[in-house]
Design an enzyme around this catalytic site. Sequence first.
Site, PDB file in Angstrom:
ATOM      1  N   HIS A  69      28.459 -11.686 -70.884  1.00 31.43           N
ATOM      2  CA  HIS A  69      28.645 -13.110 -71.185  1.00 31.43           C
ATOM      3  C   HIS A  69      29.491 -13.334 -72.441  1.00 31.43           C
ATOM      4  CE1 HIS A  69      24.935 -12.863 -73.853  1.00 31.43           C
ATOM      5  NE2 HIS A  69      25.685 -13.681 -74.581  1.00 31.43           N
ATOM      6  N   ASP A 100      24.590  -8.137 -67.267  1.00 35.14           N
ATOM      7  CA  ASP A 100      25.113  -8.702 -68.508  1.00 35.14           C
ATOM      8  C   ASP A 100      25.630  -7.621 -69.457  1.00 35.14           C
ATOM      9  OD1 ASP A 100      25.892 -10.543 -70.349  1.00 35.14           O
ATOM     10  OD2 ASP A 100      23.881 -11.255 -70.879  1.00 35.14           O
ATOM     11  N   SER A 178      24.864 -11.628 -79.653  1.00 31.96           N
ATOM     12  CA  SER A 178      25.006 -11.140 -78.286  1.00 31.96           C
ATOM     13  C   SER A 178      25.976  -9.968 -78.200  1.00 31.96           C
ATOM     14  CB  SER A 178      25.499 -12.262 -77.377  1.00 31.96           C
ATOM     15  OG  SER A 178      24.516 -13.247 -77.205  1.00 31.96           O
TER      16      SER A 178
END
Length: 483
Positions: A69, A100, A178
């Site tokens: 992402h 992911d 992230s």
Amino acid sequence: MKLLWILLVSAIFLNANTIQQEDITKQAIVKIYTVAKIPNYLAPWSSTMQSSTGSGAIIEGGYILTNAHVVANQAFLEVQRYGQRKRYIAKVYAVSHQADLALLKVEDEKFFKGVVPLTFGSLPEVEQKIVVYGYPMGGSTLSATIGVVSRVEHHVYAHSGESFLAVQVDAAVNPGNSGGPALSNGKIVGVVMQVISKSQNIGYLVPVDMVKHFIEDMKDGHYDGFADLGLGTQKLENPAMRRYYGLDDNISGKLIDKIIYNSSLAGILKEGDILTAINGHNIENDGTVAFRKHEYTDYHYFVDAYQMKQSVTLDIIRDQKPMQVQAVLKNTADDMYLVKTTRYDVMPSYFIYGGYVFSPLTRNLIRSTARNRLKLSCLAAKWKEKEKDEVVVLLKVLASDMSRGDNNFGMWVIDKVNGEPFKNFKAFYDKMKAVKDGYIVLEDNDGVKVIIDKKEAQEKQNAILKKYNIEYDRSIDLRDETK
């Protein structure tokens, strides 16, 4: 006194080694700058540009490990080393939107000069200490937060909507973290992927087992993905159901109530079979398996552990008799569901006819609007059938004199074209194009109709497109077919 001096020197030496190791670790942490082209699923001919940052880690092989992402829909990528100001151009080498995860490559070898790549550890234990590295909001320099593993179990990955093993941690995780690594004893045990915003320090990692599976998958240069058995199952906790199927207290498992027509197990398993074990691991009545002593998670854990085209052994009970079958892993969730999992790195498909805008139903589209969401979400939970493997919707109606009275139609499911059902969006498009003259009658399963005068639609199409500043009446995948 001598002993005290030895202990003091040893402590200084150990502390110096720790500081040196931490500095080596930091050298492998990367900040990622992404410019992404974000599709507008409600106006599928358009998109917007969006800039964001994330984190990553340099691993063996000259790759940067991060989240999918972080780089989804990317148009331009740059990366920056810890303690440096120069940015280097990067490219996506491999991506798993399911898990992911992504691997990036940098062609300029100077980027990797002096870096010791991080290596992988093993799946962490509950209460094990971890350090999360990254570049979260609140500053521009490297951040490190310390926490412990709270639990390890299956969890829905926000990026794909699929459920896989995840590691919950209490370390502070924020936007920008992230893709950053979570380390324990200097080794990667997970990759930061998401946080529960309305909680106090609940973050989730993609566990190292998933990372290793992804990297192994990509060794041949092709991403196959994580497999789906293509089975619908029910828990066997209800006493009446257990008596009905003749199960005593020594037998546990899940009832197979659906076998998808294109599953590799179609014709091998039957509805009504009881799935009791996978690769010798007992399945409990709630559908969980023990993956470590006293720790349970979804039985798909022992499917996710294998690569596509490998096989797993299923223990079943059929007509109260035990059996074993082999399941060859051939399919992903996208092969099984009527509505595909969330799409990235592609523009949406669409077709405009006389101002009526048509599109396949996608999870991206469902997420983009609250209109008719209950019905569309129910469709998203359904399996494909042999005669139907994609849903088509009338996305919206561009107001004009020929569409008066139909402007309130939107996110409307179409089931028939001139009385005939169709299998998918491509088949729908072909049927629309095949109508030579007269009227096109679109109909849903309740008999509600939208009627388009073909001649009028063709005459007014260009004027309608120009009015709404739309360059093409169809997406590029359909334009390519007309060449």
